[in-house]
Design an enzyme around this catalytic site. Sequence first.
Site, short mmCIF file in Angstrom:
data_model
loop_
_atom_site.label_atom_id
_atom_site.label_comp_id
_atom_site.label_asym_id
_atom_site.label_seq_id
_atom_site.Cartn_x
_atom_site.Cartn_y
_atom_site.Cartn_z
N LYS A 44 89.20 -1.99 55.23
CA LYS A 44 88.00 -2.79 55.54
C LYS A 44 87.86 -2.98 57.04
CE LYS A 44 89.40 -6.15 52.40
NZ LYS A 44 89.37 -7.56 52.01
N LYS A 46 89.98 -4.64 58.80
CA LYS A 46 90.43 -6.01 59.06
C LYS A 46 91.92 -6.01 59.38
CE LYS A 46 89.09 -10.30 56.76
NZ LYS A 46 88.74 -10.94 55.51
#
Length: 154
Positions: A44, A46
């Site tokens: 993602k 992240k």
Amino acid sequence: MKTVLTYGTFDLLHLGHIKMLNRLSDLGDRLIVGVSTDEFNNTKGKKSLYSFEERAQIVEAIKGVHKVIPENSWDQKLDDIKKFNVDIFGIGDDWRGKFDFLETQCEVVYLERTPDISTTKLKKSLSSINSEHIQKLKTGLDSVLDVVRAIEQN
Ligand code: CTP
């Protein structure tokens, strides 16, 4: 026995996380939390400050959380719901509508987020505190150096 399931990264645990987990835990008798793994977060884009193992241990220690499972992918929710006999899937209303497809298997609830706090915000303030501190330290060191040089010249 009512089982509630949720997912999240829970990095740099804050009051918003605690309030969400408390409210979810009040919805049933057993709360299961899927904590996003570092590998899943990578997909993602992240990056969390705490590792999956650390985040999982922290979330597991919260009152009302009965079990932590790894969240490895977007697609595991239906399997988890069946596996753990889940009655309610709950998550913050930043995800409103995104998980309505789970309604064929269990109740889906979106709970209001606590305003004005997030891990992203915390990371931003931490980095600005850091640069301020570094600047202060640098100014302090420069003054010390000035004194040392003055002593050396005498
Ligand atoms: N949450 C909340 N209130 C907040 C922040 C998060 O209720 N102020 C909830 C989210 O809606 C989610 C759970 O806490 O159900 C886990 O969220 P997570 O994404 O780990 O937290 P954030 O602080 O939003 O992280 P980020 O800034 O990295 O998105």
